[in-house]
Each structure stands twice: as structure tokens, then as C-alpha cells.
Write an enzyme that holds these catalytic residues in place. Structure first.
Site, PDB file in Angstrom:
ATOM      1  N   LYS A 196      44.485  52.337  22.714  1.00  9.46           N
ATOM      2  CA  LYS A 196      43.584  51.728  23.694  1.00  9.46           C
ATOM      3  C   LYS A 196      44.297  50.479  24.205  1.00  9.46           C
ATOM      4  CE  LYS A 196      38.813  50.375  24.327  1.00  9.46           C
ATOM      5  NZ  LYS A 196      38.983  49.041  24.898  1.00  9.46           N
ATOM      6  N   TYR A 215      56.359  20.493  45.846  1.00  5.20           N
ATOM      7  CA  TYR A 215      55.459  21.649  45.748  1.00  5.20           C
ATOM      8  C   TYR A 215      54.190  21.234  44.995  1.00  5.20           C
ATOM      9  CZ  TYR A 215      53.757  26.256  44.293  1.00  5.20           C
ATOM     10  OH  TYR A 215      52.975  27.354  44.068  1.00  5.20           O
ATOM     11  N   ASP A 216      54.388  20.529  43.879  1.00  6.67           N
ATOM     12  CA  ASP A 216      53.236  20.075  43.096  1.00  6.67           C
ATOM     13  C   ASP A 216      52.324  19.179  43.920  1.00  6.67           C
ATOM     14  OD1 ASP A 216      54.120  21.489  40.986  1.00  6.67           O
ATOM     15  OD2 ASP A 216      55.030  19.795  39.927  1.00  6.67           O
ATOM     16  N   CYS A 246      12.459  20.731  22.672  1.00  4.35           N
ATOM     17  CA  CYS A 246      13.451  21.257  23.617  1.00  4.35           C
ATOM     18  C   CYS A 246      14.379  20.112  24.020  1.00  4.35           C
ATOM     19  CB  CYS A 246      12.703  21.811  24.838  1.00  4.35           C
ATOM     20  SG  CYS A 246      13.781  22.426  26.137  1.00  4.35           S
ATOM     21  N   ARG A 296      37.479  48.719  38.301  1.00  2.00           N
ATOM     22  CA  ARG A 296      36.298  49.364  37.747  1.00  2.00           C
ATOM     23  C   ARG A 296      35.017  48.721  38.274  1.00  2.00           C
ATOM     24  NH1 ARG A 296      33.547  48.355  32.676  1.00  2.00           N
ATOM     25  NH2 ARG A 296      32.265  50.167  32.230  1.00  2.00           N
ATOM     26  N   ASP A 325      45.012  47.095  26.109  1.00  2.00           N
ATOM     27  CA  ASP A 325      44.184  45.926  26.434  1.00  2.00           C
ATOM     28  C   ASP A 325      44.572  45.417  27.819  1.00  2.00           C
ATOM     29  OD1 ASP A 325      42.311  44.040  26.107  1.00  2.00           O
ATOM     30  OD2 ASP A 325      43.368  42.904  24.549  1.00  2.00           O
ATOM     31  N   CYS A 377      11.212  27.342  23.366  1.00  2.00           N
ATOM     32  CA  CYS A 377      10.601  26.178  23.978  1.00  2.00           C
ATOM     33  C   CYS A 377       9.248  26.639  24.494  1.00  2.00           C
ATOM     34  CB  CYS A 377      11.494  25.713  25.122  1.00  2.00           C
ATOM     35  SG  CYS A 377      10.658  24.657  26.295  1.00  2.00           S
ATOM     36  N   GLU A 424      45.110  58.373  21.553  1.00  2.00           N
ATOM     37  CA  GLU A 424      46.138  57.513  22.158  1.00  2.00           C
ATOM     38  C   GLU A 424      45.710  56.056  22.068  1.00  2.00           C
ATOM     39  OE1 GLU A 424      46.565  58.213  26.344  1.00  2.00           O
ATOM     40  OE2 GLU A 424      44.428  58.423  26.626  1.00  2.00           O
ATOM     41  N   SER A 451      32.483  53.133  30.344  1.00  2.00           N
ATOM     42  CA  SER A 451      33.053  52.391  29.232  1.00  2.00           C
ATOM     43  C   SER A 451      33.213  53.364  28.054  1.00  2.00           C
ATOM     44  CB  SER A 451      32.070  51.274  28.930  1.00  2.00           C
ATOM     45  OG  SER A 451      32.553  50.483  27.921  1.00  2.00           O
ATOM     46  N   TYR A 462      45.347  57.826  31.883  1.00  2.00           N
ATOM     47  CA  TYR A 462      44.711  58.483  30.746  1.00  2.00           C
ATOM     48  C   TYR A 462      43.482  59.310  31.081  1.00  2.00           C
ATOM     49  CZ  TYR A 462      42.172  54.011  30.855  1.00  2.00           C
ATOM     50  OH  TYR A 462      41.467  52.910  31.241  1.00  2.00           O
ATOM     51  N   LYS A 509      38.261  50.926  17.047  1.00  2.00           N
ATOM     52  CA  LYS A 509      38.804  49.590  17.246  1.00  2.00           C
ATOM     53  C   LYS A 509      39.546  49.067  16.011  1.00  2.00           C
ATOM     54  CE  LYS A 509      37.836  47.546  20.562  1.00  2.00           C
ATOM     55  NZ  LYS A 509      36.688  46.947  21.249  1.00  2.00           N
ATOM     56  N   CYS A 551       9.550  24.289  31.838  1.00  2.00           N
ATOM     57  CA  CYS A 551      10.816  23.841  31.253  1.00  2.00           C
ATOM     58  C   CYS A 551      11.932  23.925  32.292  1.00  2.00           C
ATOM     59  CB  CYS A 551      11.166  24.697  30.034  1.00  2.00           C
ATOM     60  SG  CYS A 551      12.806  24.336  29.382  1.00  2.00           S
ATOM     61  N   LYS A 586      39.627  61.607  22.320  1.00  2.00           N
ATOM     62  CA  LYS A 586      38.888  62.339  23.358  1.00  2.00           C
ATOM     63  C   LYS A 586      38.942  63.824  23.035  1.00  2.00           C
ATOM     64  CE  LYS A 586      40.932  59.023  26.371  1.00  2.00           C
ATOM     65  NZ  LYS A 586      41.954  58.729  27.363  1.00  2.00           N
ATOM     66  N   CYS A 612      15.536  19.324  26.726  1.00  2.13           N
ATOM     67  CA  CYS A 612      15.373  18.854  28.108  1.00  2.13           C
ATOM     68  C   CYS A 612      14.599  17.535  28.126  1.00  2.13           C
ATOM     69  CB  CYS A 612      14.651  19.889  28.953  1.00  2.13           C
ATOM     70  SG  CYS A 612      12.888  19.910  28.637  1.00  2.13           S
TER      71      CYS A 612
HETATM   72  S1  IVH Z   1      39.423  56.555  28.340  1.00  2.00           S
HETATM   73  C1  IVH Z   1      35.794  58.250  30.454  1.00  2.00           C
HETATM   74  N1  IVH Z   1      41.664  55.778  27.268  1.00  2.00           N
HETATM   75  O1  IVH Z   1      38.906  50.900  27.540  1.00  2.00           O
HETATM   76  C2  IVH Z   1      36.811  57.675  29.541  1.00  2.00           C
HETATM   77  N2  IVH Z   1      40.191  54.117  28.094  1.00  2.00           N
HETATM   78  O2  IVH Z   1      36.353  50.150  26.408  1.00  2.00           O
HETATM   79  C3  IVH Z   1      37.486  56.525  30.147  1.00  2.00           C
HETATM   80  N3  IVH Z   1      41.041  51.839  27.914  1.00  2.00           N
HETATM   81  O3  IVH Z   1      37.068  51.183  30.498  1.00  2.00           O
HETATM   82  C4  IVH Z   1      38.232  55.673  29.245  1.00  2.00           C
HETATM   83  N4  IVH Z   1      42.975  52.366  27.009  1.00  2.00           N
HETATM   84  O4  IVH Z   1      39.528  50.444  30.646  1.00  2.00           O
HETATM   85  C5  IVH Z   1      40.523  55.398  27.849  1.00  2.00           C
HETATM   86  N5  IVH Z   1      43.715  55.234  26.367  1.00  2.00           N
HETATM   87  C6  IVH Z   1      42.575  54.861  26.932  1.00  2.00           C
HETATM   88  C7  IVH Z   1      42.288  53.510  27.194  1.00  2.00           C
HETATM   89  C8  IVH Z   1      41.065  53.175  27.767  1.00  2.00           C
HETATM   90  C9  IVH Z   1      42.207  51.375  27.456  1.00  2.00           C
HETATM   91  C10 IVH Z   1      39.960  51.005  28.457  1.00  2.00           C
HETATM   92  C11 IVH Z   1      39.330  51.475  29.724  1.00  2.00           C
HETATM   93  C12 IVH Z   1      37.860  51.602  29.438  1.00  2.00           C
HETATM   94  C13 IVH Z   1      37.726  50.692  28.268  1.00  2.00           C
HETATM   95  C14 IVH Z   1      36.514  51.035  27.451  1.00  2.00           C
END
Ligand code: IVH
Length: 712
Positions: A135, A50-51, A427, A156, A137, A446, A133, A96, A245, A333, A452, A309, A429
Site C-alpha cells: 500500500k 529571490y527571497d 466552558c 480522488r 503512501d 457545555c 501488493e 477507500s 493498481y 496496515k 455558547c 484484493k 468561553c
Molecule cells: S486499491 C477499489 N491498492 O489506499 C480499490 N489502493 O486507503 C482501490 N492505495 O484510496 C484501492 N496503495 O489511494 C489500492 N496497492 C494499492 C494501494 C492503494 C495505496 C491507496 C489508495 C486508496 C487508499 C485507501
């Protein structure tokens, strides 16, 4: 034609046509073995065989980069969006979130809500409820349901346009294919985060390692790579999950509050994060933040903060959103993660505007699950301020997706031989052009300007980059190589490449097919939106959102171009003026756009003041069709009009009035001029109302204004 089966031919002897056929064969074979291995646990061949297939595939790709398939088995994680997914326009943009980094920022957010919503402002004892709630990742996705059936899923993307990943999302158990319960609107877009659990991530990496495959840096990258697979069978073999969410387009409003909607989501078959809480005050959300932070390490998924929210949906609507983020939500954060490592050397990068940016080359170290080997040092002063020397042990920090930063130095561990860093005087370059740091400026540039080579190449790279022209198959490496060989010098040259197709086809690593593919990608971009076009020009300080503002305000390229030329002439005639109104009308108009100040206006006029840039522009205008940005709120009676609010408003706060006007496509300005269409004057209006009278402008009461916009 090739009569011979290419499978047995050594990579260096393959012709382009043979390589093309061989890559197709290998992609199919590797896919076949992946399914046997991952899904059916019944491999037919040994890992070594496979490799060997994977290695042969990779070797051919290195020799013929132009032939790399969209579904290449060595498809890299974190690379540009894979070709092959259809685009999806989001009817409601996927925004965002603004960030809060400490308690004070969170209190500011709640205060801003109180200042915006008149009832809250008038009654300080009225509570502000918020849903809090974690956030997650991961990656956000939008799931569209029609009549209760899952019909489309999208990433997105840039917020307005994402990629159609329906087939991949269908493989997630957490995503209902048919809604449960009842009472859902006919059209419903549920939004949330796709993520991989930590335990699944560790298991996946173990499997990858055993097979000599790419190891993922963290669960987020693993989730992203898995979701971007062009073959849903591979996504199916990677355990992904989903928390809902929020929502996008809905054919009818869902009753109740934000919290209530989340409960409905659960009824309809979605997962909602179990740590989500309805909080009654800022104190409550901060308490929940502490609780979530203390559980963070024991959760089986990565989170990077807590999102708050507003619970009342009518308040959400009233607060609306900026072009980037809703005003009714904020992400609190967690503090950034830090680590110590050695500063091995300092390199210099030259950007498209000639700015010399020092870059720290670090001994690789893992911070928050990601290996960091480089960090930006911003500029000369920053190195001095932080007292950094090569050989030092430094503390670095990484938060979310932002570029890692050097926080400081551990002086006790400084080697005795170390010397102060001397910022280069030329610079890097080949031209070794002297660099210049203007008095009072932090940036060293520069002085080679357009001569450049770094700047030329960087400008072209920016021009084709993802948020600009996004030309598939024309990556940074190609731009550089084409530039070196004189195929590309200015942006418009890109659109003249189709006349040089055979020349490209003859290049090392290219062939007729790959050249043809590139030409098709270029042709596809001959029509482009005004916002992308403006962004692509690479004007100092004009990022994506400013480009969008300009496109919205001026509507079409001709109007914008003419207005900028006028503003430039005005600025040239009044170089020392300190207020927009002392420069001229076109310049003042530019500065009256919310978000554009004099410093930005000066960079824009400086751009238009360069003959070379004007040549580039008119050259491009000949090659391209630049389309206007779909006007916001067309049909609104105030779209494109300029309004000034003055005096006290009674029905709502000034912030809300401004936000509503902007949502209807009006421009809100702080000063009255002959360009003003409406002045809304409340009690106590002073000099602005007087000026409006002198100019003979329409002066409205708040009530008349509300009637005009149909909200009276
Ligand atoms: S609410 C209009 N809730 O964080 C409001 N976002 O940095 C929409 N994310 O693009 C976002 N957990 O991908 C919301 N509990 C949460 C989240 C969340 C992760 C993400 C989401 C957003 C990004 C913004």
C-alpha cells in the site's frame, strides 16, 4: 485609478488596487525565476533577491488576505484544495479501503468472502486467490484514456468528484501519454498512486532549504504539494512517480483475473509494483506481508501496509462495495509508529455540539516522519484511565492520516511536583457556562447550547467546511471574524452576505475585488446536493456517509424534512420505547435504513425537536435550492422499494442477495411492516412470512425475485 507603479511602494502604503496589481506582478516574476532555477538551472537573480520577492509577496498577502491569488507563490501545502482546478466527476467512484490491523482481521476478511460467495461456502476446500501488493503512501489518481490517448487525469477528491490535474500528470514519466501494445478498451481509466521516492524527497528538501523555502514533512506531503501546483512547470521540476493498481470506467471488460489485468497494464506502459504477488490462500498473503514488512525500511518509497484484493473479477463484482470501500479488498496496515515526548499542558476544545474535548499540547516530536505537537485526549475518563498529568513523559502513536493519540505514560519519569488534572467545570468561553456530564455518558458538554459562542462559530465553520458547503474564500478565520462583528450568526446569514458586499469590502484586509470574489463563491453554492446539505447541518452522529444514506433514502429535501418531523413527533409521544416499531412508522422507517440505529435516529429527532433548528432549516430552505441525489440505478424495477429476505436462499448467500438488492437501489430491511414492498421467502421462512401474509404483502420465491430484478 492608480497611475503609480506599485512596485516601489512600501507594503503598508499600498491601496487594495495597487496590492492586487503587485501580487500579480510578483506571482509572474517568482514563477519566471522558479523555472529558470528549477528547470534550466540558470538563475538570473541572487537567492537573496529571490527571497526578497517572496517576502514582499507574503507581507502583502498578510495585509490583504482576501487578495491571495489561487496561484500564490506562497501556496501552502496541505491547505484546502487550490482554487483553479476544474472539477471532474468520477463515473465509477474512487473508494477507500477497509483496514485490517492484525492477522485475525485478515482471516476475518477471508472468512467474510467465504460466507458471501455461495460456491466457497458450500465447498470449504475451494481456494480464495488474492493479489497482494504494497500500500503506497501517496495520493491516488485516475487516468482516463480514450482510443489509447491520455485525455484526463483527476485526483480522488471526495471519491465522487475530484480535481482535473491533467496538465500536472502529463509531466510524470511513469504515465504513458499514449498506450503501448494493443488490446486496450476504447475508454480506459487506470487508477493508481502518485508518490515521491525517498531519495527524491530528500533532494527536494535540500533544495528547498537552500532557498529558504518550505520544508516538507514527508514524501507524501511533498507529492501532494507538487501535484496541486497550479503551474505545471513547478510539478515538472518535482520528480513524481506512479504505480497502477486498479481501474475505473472501462468501455469493455478486460478479460481474465485481477492479476491478469495488472500484467496488461504493464504491456500498455504502466508501472506495477514489483512486489505484487498472486497468492493462493490467506497463509500466502500473510507470508507476503511478512516479506514486505521486512523490506520496508530498504524500499525507496513509503508504504503503510499491504493490500489484498480478490483475484477473480466476477467475485469482485458480486461482492460489490459499501458507500466507502469495496468488500473485495482490504488493507493490512503496518503497526503505528510510536515516540516519547513531554505533555506540556492540556487544553480544551469546544466542538459544534458543545462537547469539551481535552487536547494534549506536546513538546514537538517527530513520529513516522511528521512533527506532532498535539494529540486528542478524547474525554475526562480517558485522561484518568491513562493516568496522565501535565509534565509527564508520554508515549504517542500516529498511524496514517489519523489524529495522533497518547498511548500511555512513562511513570518512572513523572516529576514529583505533578498534580492530577482537574477537568474544567465551566466552558472556556467568555460566558463561563457550567458544563454537564450526563450519567453514563463519556462526553462533557457545555450547557450553553446555542448561546455558547464556541458552538455557534464551530457550527458555522462546519457548515462551510470542505465536505459541506465548501465555500471558497470563507475559511475558519473569516467565519470567526464575521461572527464577532455580527455579520454572521446563523448559516442562512451566509447567503445574505451578498447584500452586505460593500460592508465586507471595507473591512481590514478586504476590498471590492476580494469581496466580489467571495460573493461569487457564495452564489455558486446556492444550489447544493441534499447529501451535502444534510451533512452541513451538523446533526450529532450524522457524518458524510449517514448524510448520503439519508439523502438516498428520502430522495428530496421536502420528503426528508417531513419524514423527520413526523418521526420526531412519534418519538416525543413514545420517549421510553426501546424498539423502533414501538415508536411509530416514520421512526421505524428511519431505523430500517441499513447503518442507522436508534441512537442515531434519536440524535436526528432531537435535532428536529429544537425549534431553533427548525427555524434554521426553513430559513435555509428560503435561500437555497437543494437538489436530490441522483437516484442509484434508476430504471431498476426495485429502486426505492423495501425488501425483506427470510428463510434459506439457494442461489446465493443472504449477504450477496442483500448487496445485489442494494446495488439496484432497493432498501433491505430486517423486519416486515406495512412499508415493506417485497418479502422474499425461502424454505424455512417463519414468522416474517406469516406477518407478510397477514399484511397482504407480495411474497416471492427466490426465483421470482431474481426474475423481477432481471437476474433470473
Ligand atoms: S486499491 C477499489 N491498492 O489506499 C480499490 N489502493 O486507503 C482501490 N492505495 O484510496 C484501492 N496503495 O489511494 C489500492 N496497492 C494499492 C494501494 C492503494 C495505496 C491507496 C489508495 C486508496 C487508499 C485507501
Amino acid at each position: 485609478m492608480t497611475a503609480k507603479d506599485p512596485a516601489g511602494i512600501a507594503v503598508e502604503d499600498l491601496s487594495e488596487a495597487q496590492a492586487h496589481a503587485e501580487l500579480a506582478r510578483l506571482a509572474a516574476a517568482i514563477k519566471h525565476h522558479d523555472i529558470l532555477y528549477y528547470q534550466q538551472s540558470q538563475p538570473e537573480i541572487s537567492d537573496a533577491d529571490y527571497d526578497a520577492l517572496k517576502r514582499r509577496n507574503a507581507a502583502i498577502e498578510v495585509r490583504f488576505p482576501g487578495l491571495v491569488r489561487a496561484d500564490s507563490p506562497s501556496h501552502r501545502i496541505g491547505a484546502a484544495p487550490a482554487a483553479g482546478f476544474a472539477k471532474v466527476r468520477h463515473a465509477v467512484p474512487m473508494l477507500s479501503l477497509d483496514n485490517a490491523f492484525d492477522e485475525a482481521d485478515v482471516r476475518d476478511f477471508f472468512d467474510s468472502v467465504r460466507r458471501f460467495i455461495k460456491e466457497l461456502k458450500d465447498d470449504p476446500s475451494m481456494p480464495i486467490e488474492a493479489v497482494a501488493e504494497p500500500k503506497i503512501d501517496g495520493l491516488s489518481a485516475s487516468l482516463r484514456y480514450e482510443d489509447g490517448l491520455f485525455v484526463q487525469g483527476a485526483t480522488r477528491g471526495d471519491g465522487t468528484e475530484g480535481e482535473d490535474i491533467t496538465a500536472n500528470l502529463l509531466t510524470l514519466d511513469d504515465i504513458p501519454k499514449r498506450l503501448a501494445g494493443a488490446g486496450w478498451p476504447e475508454v480506459l481509466e487506470v487508477r493508481g498512486e502518485v508518490y515521491m521516492s525517498r531519495s527524491d524527497f530528500l533532494a527536494l528538501n535540500k533544495r528547498q532549504e537552500e532557498r529558504g523555502e518550505k520544508i516538507f514533512a514527508n514524501p507524501r506531503n511533498a507529492a501532494s504539494g507538487s501535484l496541486r501546483q497550479l503551474d505545471p512547470a513547478i510539478t515538472a521540476a518535482r520528480p513524481l512517480r506512479f504505480f497502477s493498481y486498479s481501474w475505473g470506467e472501462i468501455s469493455a471488460p478486460i478479460d481474465g483475473s485481477h492479476w491478469h489485468v495488472l500484467q496488461r497494464f504493464k504491456d500498455w506502459g504502466f508501472k506495477v509494483n514489483p512486489l505484487a504477488r498472486l497468492c493462493g490462500s490467506v497463509e500466502d498473503v500473510l507470508a507476503l506481508y511478512g516479506e514486505v514488512a521486512s523490506q520496508r525500511a530498504t524500499l525507496d518509497y513509503d508504504i503503510d501496509g499491504v493490500v489484498y484484493k480478490l483475484n477473480r473479477l466476477d467475485w469482485q463484482t458480486r461482492m460489490g462495495a459499501s458507500s466507502r470501500a469495496p468488500r473485495w479488498a482490504v488493507a493490512h496496515k503496518f503497526p503505528a509508529e510510536q515516540a516519547e515526548t513531554m505533555l506540556e499542558s492540556i487544553g480544551i476544545q469546544v466542538g459544534r455540539t458543545g462537547a469539551l474535548t481535552p487536547v494534549a499540547h506536546l513538546k514537538p516530536v517527530t513520529v513516522g516522519g511528521v512533527v506532532v505537537a498535539r494529540a486528542t485526549l478524547h474525554n475526562e475518563d480517558e485522561i484518568r484511565r491513562k493516568n496522565l498529568r501535565v509534565g509527564d513523559t508520554v508515549v504517542i502513536q500516529r498511524a496514517g492520516d489519523v489524529i495522533p493519540q497518547v498511548i500511555g505514560v512513562v511513570l518512572e519519569r513523572r516529576p514529583s511536583s505533578s498534580k492530577e488534572y482537574k477537568f474544567p467545570e465551566t466552558c472556556p468561553c467568555d460566558l463561563r457556562t457550567p458544563v454537564l456530564r450526563e450519567p453514563g455518558e463519556a462526553v462533557t458538554r457545555c450547557t450553553g447550547e446555542l448561546a455558547c459562542p464556541y458552538q455557534q462559530v464551530r457550527r458555522l465553520m462546519h457548515f462551510v467546511s470542505r465536505d459541506a458547503f465548501d465555500i471558497e474564500g470563507l475559511g475558519g478565520k473569516h467565519v470567526e471574524a464575521f461572527w464577532e462583528d455580527g455579520l454572521l450568526k446563523t448559516p442562512a446569514d451566509i447567503f445574505r452576505l451578498p447584500g452586505k458586499e460593500s460592508q465586507i469590502a471595507e473591512r481590514e484586509g478586504w476590498g471590492p475585488q476580494s469581496a466580489q470574489k467571495l460573493m461569487a463563491a457564495i452564489e455558486e453554492r446556492r444550489t447544493i446536493g441534499l447529501d451535502r446539505f444534510i451533512y452541513a447541518l451538523g446533526i450529532r452522529q450524522v457524518g458524510q456517509s449517514t448524510a448520503r444514506l439519508l439523502a438516498r433514502n428520502y430522495g428530496d429535501l421536502k420528503t426528508w424534512h417531513a419524514a423527520m418531523v413526523e418521526a420526531t413527533a412519534e418519538r416525543a409521544a413514545h420517549p421510553d420505547a426501546r424498539k423502533p416499531q414501538d415508536v411509530g412508522e416514520a421512526y421505524e422507517d428511519l431505523c430500517s435504513i441499513e447503518g442507522i440505529g436508534m441512537s442515531m435516529a434519536d440524535d436526528i429527532t432531537a435535532f428536529f425537536g429544537e425549534t431553533h433548528n427548525l427555524d434554521v432549516l426553513s430559513d435555509l430552505e428560503e435561500e437555497l435550492e437543494v437538489t436530490s441525489l441522483a437516484a442509484v440505478a434508476t430504471g431498476s424495477p426495485v429502486a426505492g422499494r423495501t425488501v425483506v429476505f427470510t428463510g434459506t436462499l439457494e442461489a446465493m448467500t443472504r449477504s450477496e442477495a442483500k448487496a445485489r438488492a442494494e446495488a439496484l437501489g432497493a432498501k433491505v430491511s430486517g423486519s416486515v411492516s406495512s412499508k415493506t414492498d417485497y418479502v422474499v421467502a425461502g424454505p424455512g421462512a417463519g414468522s416474517k412470512a406469516k406477518k407478510a401474509q397477514e399484511l397482504g404483502l407480495a411474497i416471492l420465491t427466490e426465483q421470482e425475485w431474481l426474475e423481477l430484478i432481471g437476474q433470473g
